[in-house]
Scaffold this motif. Structure first.
Motif, PDB file in Angstrom:
ATOM      1  N   LYS A  50     -24.579  -5.660  57.551  1.00 21.97           N
ATOM      2  CA  LYS A  50     -24.265  -7.078  57.339  1.00 21.97           C
ATOM      3  C   LYS A  50     -24.427  -7.365  55.847  1.00 21.97           C
ATOM      4  O   LYS A  50     -25.478  -7.080  55.261  1.00 21.97           O
ATOM      5  N   PHE A  51     -23.366  -7.893  55.233  1.00 20.01           N
ATOM      6  CA  PHE A  51     -23.447  -8.190  53.801  1.00 20.01           C
ATOM      7  C   PHE A  51     -22.513  -9.344  53.443  1.00 20.01           C
ATOM      8  O   PHE A  51     -21.607  -9.692  54.198  1.00 20.01           O
TER       9      PHE A  51
ATOM     10  N   GLU B 165     -20.381   1.347  52.926  1.00 19.26           N
ATOM     11  CA  GLU B 165     -21.809   1.605  53.118  1.00 19.26           C
ATOM     12  C   GLU B 165     -22.600   0.621  52.273  1.00 19.26           C
ATOM     13  O   GLU B 165     -22.321   0.452  51.080  1.00 19.26           O
ATOM     14  N   VAL B 166     -23.546  -0.057  52.902  1.00 20.22           N
ATOM     15  CA  VAL B 166     -24.403  -0.983  52.150  1.00 20.22           C
ATOM     16  C   VAL B 166     -25.831  -0.449  52.173  1.00 20.22           C
ATOM     17  O   VAL B 166     -26.348  -0.033  53.213  1.00 20.22           O
TER      18      VAL B 166
ATOM     19  N   VAL C 194     -27.075  -7.887  50.563  1.00 16.21           N
ATOM     20  CA  VAL C 194     -27.190  -7.066  51.777  1.00 16.21           C
ATOM     21  C   VAL C 194     -28.278  -7.637  52.693  1.00 16.21           C
ATOM     22  O   VAL C 194     -29.431  -7.772  52.298  1.00 16.21           O
ATOM     23  N   GLU C 195     -27.879  -7.955  53.921  1.00 16.88           N
ATOM     24  CA  GLU C 195     -28.839  -8.437  54.922  1.00 16.88           C
ATOM     25  C   GLU C 195     -29.268  -7.313  55.858  1.00 16.88           C
ATOM     26  O   GLU C 195     -30.382  -7.307  56.360  1.00 16.88           O
ATOM     27  N   GLU C 196     -28.365  -6.384  56.089  1.00 14.65           N
ATOM     28  CA  GLU C 196     -28.677  -5.275  57.001  1.00 14.65           C
ATOM     29  C   GLU C 196     -27.929  -4.032  56.536  1.00 14.65           C
ATOM     30  O   GLU C 196     -26.702  -4.051  56.432  1.00 14.65           O
ATOM     31  N   GLU C 197     -28.673  -2.973  56.215  1.00 16.53           N
ATOM     32  CA  GLU C 197     -28.035  -1.747  55.731  1.00 16.53           C
ATOM     33  C   GLU C 197     -27.275  -1.050  56.856  1.00 16.53           C
ATOM     34  O   GLU C 197     -27.590  -1.222  58.034  1.00 16.53           O
TER      35      GLU C 197
ATOM     36  N   ALA D 123     -20.417  -5.445  60.601  1.00 16.52           N
ATOM     37  CA  ALA D 123     -19.626  -4.342  61.134  1.00 16.52           C
ATOM     38  C   ALA D 123     -20.508  -3.245  61.702  1.00 16.52           C
ATOM     39  O   ALA D 123     -21.662  -3.073  61.292  1.00 16.52           O
ATOM     40  N   ASP D 124     -19.955  -2.517  62.676  1.00 13.49           N
ATOM     41  CA  ASP D 124     -20.552  -1.287  63.183  1.00 13.49           C
ATOM     42  C   ASP D 124     -19.410  -0.332  63.508  1.00 13.49           C
ATOM     43  O   ASP D 124     -18.266  -0.560  63.104  1.00 13.49           O
ATOM     44  N   GLU D 125     -19.688   0.717  64.263  1.00 12.73           N
ATOM     45  CA  GLU D 125     -18.632   1.693  64.528  1.00 12.73           C
ATOM     46  C   GLU D 125     -17.600   1.205  65.537  1.00 12.73           C
ATOM     47  O   GLU D 125     -16.560   1.835  65.727  1.00 12.73           O
TER      48      GLU D 125
END
Length: 366
Positions: free
Chosen positions: A2-3, A36-37, A61-64, A90-92
């Motif tokens: 999450k960014f 990638e974050v 960046v809130e969640e790497e 986002a995720d996969e």
């Protein structure tokens, strides 16, 4: 993951990495952009297995995490958002992109399937001021061949000799050479043939005072500029021995104003037949050059421009598109034309301090 990031910064990053997205691959993952974050940075990566591009930009960046989104679709969405903060979750499985009052939900690809960014051990490296690099590429890259059957001619030969960087390109009908001094470097013997289209992509990046770094590995080239890294394959094969094309003497040498010459060539080309060459009739006694062309069933044109020169009177003809390509790369007010005979190549040279030479094969005068 999450960014958040400003729309214009994300759009700029995407415009760079899109150059590495595969357009005709049978592997769907190569049409994606790897995101990638980590920490306070967003890293974007693309590859078509020949060219790999990596761009790093600051983000909130809130969640790497990491994800792969469809490249062209993601870029088109971001391009059409408002100039405000863009939020991406986002995720996969998928990604949600939100900006102002707009929201998009798109499918994602599995980041495990995305090829890792190549780590290349380089042997030689040079740094060039970006403005100098772009002006050199602009002079030679348009001369590279479009014929993929002779891949080596689609590239630019780059060499370093005694702190002078030289770029050479040819399509076998014309030849362009430019050189410039580079800052202190230990990469003597540096030599590679690099795809002309790739060099143009680098030269099209936003101009800054930062240098561009070019490093060589056995089969690859690594170009670094600001927060962007490009890894591309070197073109294999032997570049033509261009030096044997350069004569050590001339029968006629004249100097002409570039602006007048370009204007006259453009007017002569208005008859619209690319097969109709433009003839140069150089008269040393009157210090004039007459440009003329005859187009079958259409008409003819002639124009006189003044010149300063020495040697013999001569007639020589050239393809007008080739002339315009060469003359548009000249940055000085005057240009020299050196001729041996009507059947040997003409050579256009920009005077000092601009080191630019443009050789063009003549067209037989009927």
């Amino acid at each position: 993951m999450k960014f958040s990031i400003n729309q214009s910064e994300l759009q700029n990053a995407l415009s760079v990495v899109l150059k590495g997205v595969a357009s005709r691959s049978t592997l769907p993952i190569l049409s994606g952009i790897y995101l990638e974050v980590r920490g306070d940075e967003l890293t974007l990566q693309t590859t078509d297995l020949e060219l790999s591009v990596q761009y790093t930009v600051a983000a909130l960046v809130e969640e790497e995490g990491r994800a792969v989104v469809p490249g062209k679709l993601f870029a088109d969405i971001v391009k059409n958002l408002s100039d405000a903060a863009v939020h991406v979750v986002a995720d996969e499985e998928g990604a949600i992109i939100t900006c102002d009052t707009a929201s998009f939900s798109i499918k994602a690809l599995n980041p495990e399937d995305f090829p890792g960014f190549p780590h290349v051990d380089t042997t030689q490296k040079i740094n060039i001021p970006f403005n100098r690099f772009t002006s050199m590429v602009r002079r030679v890259a348009r001369v590279v061949s479009k014929d993929e059957s002779r891949a080596i001619l689609t590239g630019v030969l780059i060499t370093l000799e005694e702190h002078h960087l030289k770029m050479v390109a040819t399509d076998s009908y014309r030849l362009a050479i430019t050189e410039a001094e580079v800052p202190e470097t230990t990469a003597e013997g540096f030599q590679a043939v690099i795809a002309g289209s790739f060099l143009q992509d680098i030269a099209a990046l936003p101009k800054t005072d930062d240098p561009v770094s070019i490093a060589l590995a056995e089969n690859q080239i690594v170009v670094t500029y600001q927060d962007t890294k490009f890894v591309n394959r070197r073109l294999e094969g032997n570049f033509p021995n261009y030096r044997q094309l350069l004569p050590d003497s001339h029968a006629t040498r004249v100097s002409m104003p570039v602006e007048h010459l370009v204007g006259a060539v453009k007017r002569a080309s208005l008859l619209g037949q690319s097969s109709s060459p433009i003839k140069f009739d150089i008269n040393i006694a009157s210090q004039t050059t007459q440009l003329s062309t005859i187009a079958q069933d259409i008409g003819s044109t002639q124009e006189m421009i003044s010149c300063q020169g020495e040697g013999e009177d001569v007639e020589i003809a050239f393809n007008y598109a080739y002339l315009l390509d060469g003359l548009s790369a000249v940055g000085t007010e005057e240009v020299f034309l050196e001729v041996q005979s009507s059947l040997k190549p003409g050579i256009f040279k920009a005077p000092e301090p601009e080191n630019f030479l443009y050789l063009v094969m003549p067209v037989r005068i009927s």
